[in-house]
Design a protein around this motif. Structure first.
Motif, PDB file in Angstrom:
ATOM      1  N   THR A  58       0.852  -1.195   0.000  1.00  0.00           N
ATOM      2  CA  THR A  58       0.000   0.000   0.000  1.00  0.00           C
ATOM      3  C   THR A  58       0.887   1.245   0.000  1.00  0.00           C
ATOM      4  OG1 THR A  58      -0.122   0.295   2.402  1.00  0.00           O
ATOM      5  CG2 THR A  58      -1.713  -1.255   1.414  1.00  0.00           C
ATOM      6  N   LEU A  75      -1.276  -0.681  -4.240  1.00  0.00           N
ATOM      7  CA  LEU A  75      -2.533   0.033  -3.988  1.00  0.00           C
ATOM      8  C   LEU A  75      -2.213   1.447  -3.517  1.00  0.00           C
ATOM      9  CD1 LEU A  75      -5.600   0.306  -3.373  1.00  0.00           C
ATOM     10  CD2 LEU A  75      -5.115  -0.694  -1.134  1.00  0.00           C
ATOM     11  N   ASP A  76      -2.697   2.427  -4.248  1.00  0.00           N
ATOM     12  CA  ASP A  76      -2.399   3.820  -3.862  1.00  0.00           C
ATOM     13  C   ASP A  76      -3.584   4.705  -4.229  1.00  0.00           C
ATOM     14  OD1 ASP A  76       0.612   5.327  -3.333  1.00  0.00           O
ATOM     15  OD2 ASP A  76      -1.109   6.583  -3.904  1.00  0.00           O
ATOM     16  N   ILE A 115      -7.589   3.296   1.308  1.00  0.00           N
ATOM     17  CA  ILE A 115      -7.671   2.315   2.404  1.00  0.00           C
ATOM     18  C   ILE A 115      -8.754   2.678   3.422  1.00  0.00           C
ATOM     19  CG2 ILE A 115      -5.320   1.418   2.186  1.00  0.00           C
ATOM     20  CD1 ILE A 115      -4.470   3.275   4.480  1.00  0.00           C
ATOM     21  N   ILE A 155     -11.684  -2.231   0.279  1.00  0.00           N
ATOM     22  CA  ILE A 155     -10.547  -3.045   0.758  1.00  0.00           C
ATOM     23  C   ILE A 155     -10.969  -4.514   0.886  1.00  0.00           C
ATOM     24  CG2 ILE A 155      -9.034  -3.458   2.784  1.00  0.00           C
ATOM     25  CD1 ILE A 155      -8.152  -1.120   1.012  1.00  0.00           C
ATOM     26  N   HIS A 183       2.449  -2.526   4.404  1.00  0.00           N
ATOM     27  CA  HIS A 183       1.552  -1.363   4.484  1.00  0.00           C
ATOM     28  C   HIS A 183       2.353  -0.084   4.713  1.00  0.00           C
ATOM     29  CE1 HIS A 183      -1.561   1.323   5.588  1.00  0.00           C
ATOM     30  NE2 HIS A 183      -1.578   1.088   6.888  1.00  0.00           N
ATOM     31  N   ALA A 230       0.981   2.979   3.069  1.00  0.00           N
ATOM     32  CA  ALA A 230       0.097   4.120   2.765  1.00  0.00           C
ATOM     33  C   ALA A 230      -0.156   4.926   4.025  1.00  0.00           C
ATOM     34  CB  ALA A 230      -1.227   3.612   2.204  1.00  0.00           C
ATOM     35  N   LEU A 274      -7.424  -2.422   6.792  1.00  0.00           N
ATOM     36  CA  LEU A 274      -6.554  -3.457   6.206  1.00  0.00           C
ATOM     37  C   LEU A 274      -6.435  -4.647   7.157  1.00  0.00           C
ATOM     38  CD1 LEU A 274      -3.771  -1.110   4.783  1.00  0.00           C
ATOM     39  CD2 LEU A 274      -5.157  -2.684   3.400  1.00  0.00           C
TER      40      LEU A 274
END
Ligand SMILES: Cc1cn([C@H]2C[C@H](O)[C@@H](COP(=O)(O)OP(=O)(O)O[C@H]3O[C@H](CO)[C@@H](O)[C@H](O)[C@H]3O)O2)c(=O)[nH]c1=O
Length: 351
Positions: free
Chosen positions: A7, A33-34, A61, A67, A81, A83, A109
């Motif tokens: 992330t 994932l962004d 997120i 998610i 993780h 992000a 998450l």
């Protein structure tokens, strides 16, 4: 084939982690994932975006339903993780955004991992990438943050990261999930959004604009080359014991003002200016509220247990960083203008 969710992979540290995993592990599938906030930029990953083991997913997120559906469709083997909202000054003006992304986002998450990994928790790792700022501040001296130092965050940013660390540990204890956490010092290097001290100063020196130094410039930070951080994350993800915490740092403390003077010298040389010219741009401005005096990381656990060491001397790394920004003018111009300009200019008004 292992499928790993990273992330925040379009951000500064995240993009270096994605690049490292995509290129080092061709047999892994890396899903980045962004949300692509101002600090996330797919330009940071142009060189690897067509690799067959890389996939980008845009999403937030904070959106739990999204998610959950991602975990349902992708069957991840692990999560790294990263992000997060990361800029301390922004957290002072907008704390809630930091609670949402850093705390609620992390819990979303964890919940998805808890639900979709419940039959094989032991085989799936949740790695939370955190910060040394959770430990608070040190006085001038020789003591350092160890993994045993009590949490004492002072800014809304560090409070949000401390909270998310606690949630990760709580899920490990309560649901027996396999988690690891690392707490790293200040990073520097390529693709760093120019709101942070080093890239902001490089950009301002280049354009002959004032270099804002908070307070007297006496605050101390411990700087680490971002690619050394990415390598530490690789080692920790693969080798750390379940439930463990690792500090990551470069044993490289600098007073802000000394660092900026060194940077000015390098920039004078690179730009063909008379020595001392860039230093004239140094401008002392109002201090950051609640400004932590000193961070210093004891990374000996990581060095001893997992055989990791920083690879670059700071002077060499800083020079490489300056070269990168001067060679990547288009990247720098892009993130300081157009859609990003508003974020960039907030730097000067938001304290
Ligand atoms: C942007 C800016 C910063 N400063 C000072 C504040 C700090 O003492 C030092 C570095 O500031 P920043 O570059 O904002 O970084 P800092 O607040 O230490 O936090 C960084 O390092 C942390 C790790 O220690 C990360 O968790 C954070 O996400 C990251 O932003 O320079 C200035 O004097 N002038 C400036 O314009």
């Amino acid at each position: 084939m292992k499928k790993i969710l990273i992330t925040g992979g379009a951000g500064f540290i995240g993009s270096h982690v994605v690049r490292r995993f995509v290129t080092t592990y061709p047999d892994y599938e890396i899903v980045n994932l962004d949300k692509l906030t101002y600090a996330g930029n797919l330009e940071n990953l142009r060189d690897i975006e067509n690799q067959p083991n890389y996939k980008f997913v845009k999403g937030d997120i904070v959106d739990a339903a999204f998610i959950n559906s991602l975990f349902e469709t992708e069957a991840f083997d692990g999560v790294i993780h990263l992000a997060a909202e990361s800029h301390v000054d922004r957290s002072i003006t907008n704390p809630t955004e930091f609670v949402m992304t850093n705390v609620v986002g992390t819990v979303n998450l964890l919940n998805a991992a808890r639900t979709y990994w419940k039959d094989n928790y032991g085989e799936k790792r949740f790695y939370h990438v955190s910060t040394d700022e959770v430990y608070g501040t040190l006085g001038e001296g020789t003591d350092m943050f160890t993994e045993e130092t009590a949490y004492d965050p002072h800014s809304p940013y560090s409070a949000s990261k401390a909270s998310s660390d606690h949630f990760v540990r709580a899920y490990a204890d309560t649901y027996k999930m396999d988690t690891v956490i690392s707490n790293c010092s200040n990073n520097y290097g390529s693709y760093h959004f120019p709101e942070k001290l080093i890239p902001l100063s490089i950009n301002n020196i280049k354009h002959n604009k004032p270099i804002p130094i908070y307070g007297k410039g006496e605050n101390i930070r411990d700087w680490l080359w971002v690619e050394d951080h990415a390598r530490a994350i690789d080692v920790i993800y693969h080798q750390a014991e379940s439930g463990s915490t690792y500090n990551i740092g470069g044993h490289n403390e600098w007073k802000n003002i000394d660092l900026i003077k060194l940077l000015c010298k390098i920039m004078d040389r690179k730009l063909g200016r008379v020595e001392g010219e860039s230093e004239k741009l140094i401008t002392y401005v109002t201090d950051r509220a609640g400004h932590d005096l000193r961070y210093a990381i004891d990374a000996s656990k990581l060095e001893k247990n997992l055989n990791w060491k920083p690879s670059l001397q700071f002077e060499e790394g800083l020079e490489k960083t300056v070269d990168w920004y001067l060679e990547n003018e288009a990247w720098l111009n892009n993130v300081t203008s157009g859609n990003y300009q508003h974020y960039y200019e907030e730097q000067y008004t938001n304290r």
